[in-house]
Write a protein that holds these residues in place. Structure first.
Motif, PDB file in Angstrom:
ATOM      1  N   TYR A   1      -1.883  -9.013   1.867  1.00  0.00           N
ATOM      2  CA  TYR A   1      -1.175  -8.467   3.029  1.00  0.00           C
ATOM      3  C   TYR A   1       0.280  -8.911   2.975  1.00  0.00           C
ATOM      4  N   PRO A   2       1.199  -7.989   2.653  1.00  0.00           N
ATOM      5  CA  PRO A   2       2.619  -8.366   2.586  1.00  0.00           C
ATOM      6  C   PRO A   2       3.270  -8.346   3.959  1.00  0.00           C
ATOM      7  N   LYS A   3       3.829  -9.462   4.370  1.00  0.00           N
ATOM      8  CA  LYS A   3       4.599  -9.493   5.604  1.00  0.00           C
ATOM      9  C   LYS A   3       6.005  -8.941   5.326  1.00  0.00           C
ATOM     10  N   ALA A   4       6.760  -8.751   6.385  1.00  0.00           N
ATOM     11  CA  ALA A   4       8.099  -8.165   6.247  1.00  0.00           C
ATOM     12  C   ALA A   4       8.939  -8.980   5.281  1.00  0.00           C
ATOM     13  N   GLY A   5       9.514  -8.272   4.291  1.00  0.00           N
ATOM     14  CA  GLY A   5      10.370  -8.928   3.316  1.00  0.00           C
ATOM     15  C   GLY A   5       9.644  -9.500   2.122  1.00  0.00           C
ATOM     16  N   GLU A   6       8.304  -9.531   2.165  1.00  0.00           N
ATOM     17  CA  GLU A   6       7.517 -10.051   1.040  1.00  0.00           C
ATOM     18  C   GLU A   6       7.231  -8.936   0.042  1.00  0.00           C
ATOM     19  N   ARG A   7       6.656  -9.303  -1.108  1.00  0.00           N
ATOM     20  CA  ARG A   7       6.393  -8.319  -2.157  1.00  0.00           C
ATOM     21  C   ARG A   7       5.244  -7.392  -1.766  1.00  0.00           C
ATOM     22  N   ASN A   8       5.458  -6.097  -1.980  1.00  0.00           N
ATOM     23  CA  ASN A   8       4.414  -5.093  -1.824  1.00  0.00           C
ATOM     24  C   ASN A   8       3.627  -4.947  -3.117  1.00  0.00           C
ATOM     25  N   SER A   9       2.519  -4.222  -3.038  1.00  0.00           N
ATOM     26  CA  SER A   9       1.847  -3.799  -4.261  1.00  0.00           C
ATOM     27  C   SER A   9       2.773  -2.875  -5.046  1.00  0.00           C
ATOM     28  N   SER A  10       2.724  -2.966  -6.356  1.00  0.00           N
ATOM     29  CA  SER A  10       3.462  -2.007  -7.185  1.00  0.00           C
ATOM     30  C   SER A  10       2.585  -0.780  -7.386  1.00  0.00           C
ATOM     31  N   GLY A  11       3.213   0.389  -7.319  1.00  0.00           N
ATOM     32  CA  GLY A  11       2.460   1.632  -7.430  1.00  0.00           C
ATOM     33  C   GLY A  11       3.014   2.542  -8.499  1.00  0.00           C
ATOM     34  N   ARG A  12       2.125   3.248  -9.183  1.00  0.00           N
ATOM     35  CA  ARG A  12       2.536   4.230 -10.176  1.00  0.00           C
ATOM     36  C   ARG A  12       1.502   5.346 -10.237  1.00  0.00           C
ATOM     37  N   VAL A  13       1.860   6.456 -10.906  1.00  0.00           N
ATOM     38  CA  VAL A  13       0.979   7.613 -11.048  1.00  0.00           C
ATOM     39  C   VAL A  13       0.779   7.913 -12.515  1.00  0.00           C
ATOM     40  N   GLY A  14      -0.455   8.158 -12.884  1.00  0.00           N
ATOM     41  CA  GLY A  14      -0.775   8.503 -14.256  1.00  0.00           C
ATOM     42  C   GLY A  14      -1.588   9.780 -14.331  1.00  0.00           C
ATOM     43  N   VAL A  15      -1.603  10.391 -15.521  1.00  0.00           N
ATOM     44  CA  VAL A  15      -2.363  11.615 -15.783  1.00  0.00           C
ATOM     45  C   VAL A  15      -3.310  11.355 -16.939  1.00  0.00           C
ATOM     46  N   ILE A  16      -4.568  11.732 -16.785  1.00  0.00           N
ATOM     47  CA  ILE A  16      -5.565  11.521 -17.822  1.00  0.00           C
ATOM     48  C   ILE A  16      -6.427  12.776 -17.958  1.00  0.00           C
ATOM     49  N   LYS A  17      -6.909  13.043 -19.161  1.00  0.00           N
ATOM     50  CA  LYS A  17      -7.801  14.184 -19.362  1.00  0.00           C
ATOM     51  C   LYS A  17      -9.126  13.930 -18.648  1.00  0.00           C
TER      52      LYS A  17
ATOM     53  N   GLY B   1     -11.638  12.132 -20.557  1.00  0.00           N
ATOM     54  CA  GLY B   1     -11.331  10.748 -20.917  1.00  0.00           C
ATOM     55  C   GLY B   1     -10.183  10.654 -21.902  1.00  0.00           C
ATOM     56  N   GLY B   2      -9.751   9.434 -22.185  1.00  0.00           N
ATOM     57  CA  GLY B   2      -8.636   9.207 -23.107  1.00  0.00           C
ATOM     58  C   GLY B   2      -7.629   8.247 -22.514  1.00  0.00           C
ATOM     59  N   GLU B   3      -6.410   8.291 -23.063  1.00  0.00           N
ATOM     60  CA  GLU B   3      -5.348   7.421 -22.598  1.00  0.00           C
ATOM     61  C   GLU B   3      -4.604   8.046 -21.418  1.00  0.00           C
ATOM     62  N   THR B   4      -4.122   7.211 -20.536  1.00  0.00           N
ATOM     63  CA  THR B   4      -3.350   7.668 -19.381  1.00  0.00           C
ATOM     64  C   THR B   4      -1.882   7.821 -19.754  1.00  0.00           C
ATOM     65  N   GLN B   5      -1.298   8.948 -19.360  1.00  0.00           N
ATOM     66  CA  GLN B   5       0.142   9.147 -19.487  1.00  0.00           C
ATOM     67  C   GLN B   5       0.784   8.770 -18.158  1.00  0.00           C
ATOM     68  N   TRP B   6       1.524   7.660 -18.143  1.00  0.00           N
ATOM     69  CA  TRP B   6       2.161   7.216 -16.909  1.00  0.00           C
ATOM     70  C   TRP B   6       3.478   7.955 -16.695  1.00  0.00           C
ATOM     71  N   LEU B   7       3.725   8.362 -15.471  1.00  0.00           N
ATOM     72  CA  LEU B   7       4.955   9.076 -15.140  1.00  0.00           C
ATOM     73  C   LEU B   7       6.109   8.085 -15.029  1.00  0.00           C
ATOM     74  N   ASP B   8       7.244   8.470 -15.607  1.00  0.00           N
ATOM     75  CA  ASP B   8       8.394   7.572 -15.709  1.00  0.00           C
ATOM     76  C   ASP B   8       9.242   7.638 -14.434  1.00  0.00           C
ATOM     77  N   VAL B   9       8.657   7.239 -13.325  1.00  0.00           N
ATOM     78  CA  VAL B   9       9.342   7.291 -12.034  1.00  0.00           C
ATOM     79  C   VAL B   9      10.321   6.119 -11.951  1.00  0.00           C
ATOM     80  N   PRO B  10      11.597   6.368 -11.617  1.00  0.00           N
ATOM     81  CA  PRO B  10      12.591   5.283 -11.593  1.00  0.00           C
ATOM     82  C   PRO B  10      12.414   4.357 -10.394  1.00  0.00           C
TER      83      PRO B  10
ATOM     84  N   GLU C   1       8.051  12.622 -18.322  1.00  0.00           N
ATOM     85  CA  GLU C   1       9.464  12.706 -17.950  1.00  0.00           C
ATOM     86  C   GLU C   1       9.619  13.290 -16.551  1.00  0.00           C
ATOM     87  N   VAL C   2      10.620  12.800 -15.820  1.00  0.00           N
ATOM     88  CA  VAL C   2      10.795  13.209 -14.425  1.00  0.00           C
ATOM     89  C   VAL C   2      12.225  13.665 -14.174  1.00  0.00           C
TER      90      VAL C   2
END
Length: 392
Positions: A254-270, A273-282, A325-326
């Motif tokens: 539970y992150p309080k104000a000013g503390e670290r949040n969870s890091s989030g990203r989005v990936g695409v997978i067949k 099955g197989g390897e995940t292609q992660w989106l290069d979000v800045p 690529e984004v």
């Protein structure tokens, strides 16, 4: 104040009793009548629309099966109805009673129905439970992932292209099950207990209203999903006084104000099955939110909304599903606060989309080209658009 309110409520009942020539009506209202019997509650009419031309469905009391409901299909133009799924067809082998329906979803051709039952709460809502699939033609009723722990499946969805494949989240991983062969493919594998695939932590649900964390591609070949990592989030300890005789300590990230949040990203997978292609979000993934994600009309591109931590900047980003690529199409900014866009609809075979913005001081709908990102106002006037209900 309470006496005045009671007098106001009682008056019509007293008059009604007098009309019936009942000089001694007795107690006219009771707590049981008001709260237990639901005598004065409003009556609803819950329904669910099917594909165009198929009408709608709703649950109605079964005449054949005691204390159960059928799923009935209605033709709106004529009012004609027919039983699409009889309650008796939802009785599992070896059981005497049909499944209790928390929700249900049909395939486009209505050949199969996905039943959500035996639900349990996650944070605020009952989003995990058991899923069953009924084949209407054969009458076969099968439970998804029959070896899984009870009430551990979440957000099961048919493939848009193949009614024999269903995806779901179980214990923070994404799976695809083949209904014909029974084969279950594990698409994601958690590298640690802090990693969440296909669903969300407390912050994403609380701040952004997100629960279901994956999307089938329109052609059913791929799945795009969120992944969160709460390894840098500090734990908050609660006391559970209700589940047992003695209180227990429970610690959640539970992150309080000013503390670290969870890091989030989005990936695409067949889907196979197989390897995940992660989106290069800045941007720093723990100081930005991927507030919305879906396929951008086709199965080649994904559209994202990225909020900064202050939530006063929202970037609408298009991502190539194959390369990751984004490119940013549109940026919304406000000195104070921005809402997440929930009315993005694709127009002109995916070349444009609708966007709701308050950039001119009113909440209006704009048409935006995915090529140049230029917003064109389509609802001018001194009024606020509450929501986009439909686009023809």
């Amino acid at each position: 104040m309470h006496r005045c309110l009671l007098s106001t409520v009682l008056l019509p009942f007293i008059i009604l009793a007098a009309d019936k020539k009942n000089p001694e009506p007795g107690p006219l209202l009771s707590l049981e009548r008001i709260y237990a019997k639901n005598e004065f509650s409003s009556k609803g009419y819950s329904l669910r629309w099917l594909e165009a031309g198929q009408g709608y469905v709703r649950q109605e009391k079964s005449k054949e099966t005691k204390d159960a409901q059928d799923i009935v299909q209605y033709a709106p133009a004529t009012g004609k109805k027919k039983i699409l799924v009889a309650a008796k067809s939802l009785i599992p082998k070896g059981k005497k009673k049909p499944l209790t329906l928390s929700s249900y979803t049909f395939t486009k051709d209505l050949s199969k129905v996905l039943i959500f039952t035996n639900t349990k709460r996650v944070w605020r809502r009952n989003t995990r439970g058991d899923y069953w699939v009924l084949d209407r033609a054969s009458g076969k009723l099968q439970k998804l992932d029959g070896k899984a722990k009870e009430s551990t499946l979440m957000f099961a969805k048919f493939s848009p292209a193949n009614s024999n494949h269903v995806a779901y989240v179980r214990e923070k991983n994404v799976y695809v099950e083949d209904l014909e062969t029974g084969r279950i493919r594990t698409l994601t594998k958690r590298s640690s207990n802090t990693v969440i695939n296909g669903t969300f932590d407390w912050v994403y649900e609380e701040e952004l209203g997100l629960r279901d964390g994956y999307r089938w591609s329109p052609d059913g070949q791929f799945i795009a999903y969120w992944q969160l990592d709460s390894s840098e989030v500090r734990g908050f300890t609660l006391i559970n006084n209700t589940d047992s005789l003695y209180p227990e300590l429970v610690t959640i990230p539970y992150p309080k104000a000013g503390e670290r949040n969870s890091s989030g990203r989005v990936g695409v997978i067949k889907a196979e099955g197989g390897e995940t292609q992660w989106l290069d979000v800045p941007g720093d993934p723990s100081n930005h939110y991927i507030a919305r994600m879906d396929w951008a009309y086709s199965s080649e591109t994904i559209v994202l909304q990225q909020l900064n931590r202050l939530q006063n900047m929202n970037r609408i980003i298009l991502a190539d599903a194959e390369s990751g690529e984004v490119s940013t199409v549109l940026t919304e900014q406000d000195e104070a606060w921005l809402d997440v866009g929930n009315d993005l609809r694709w127009l002109n075979t995916g070349k444009e989309f609708t966007w709701v913005s308050e950039r001119d001081g009113w909440r209006h709908v704009y048409r935006v080209s995915r090529d140049d990102g230029e917003p064109i106002l389509i609802t001018p006037g001194d009024f606020d658009v509450v929501s986009v209900e439909a686009v023809d």
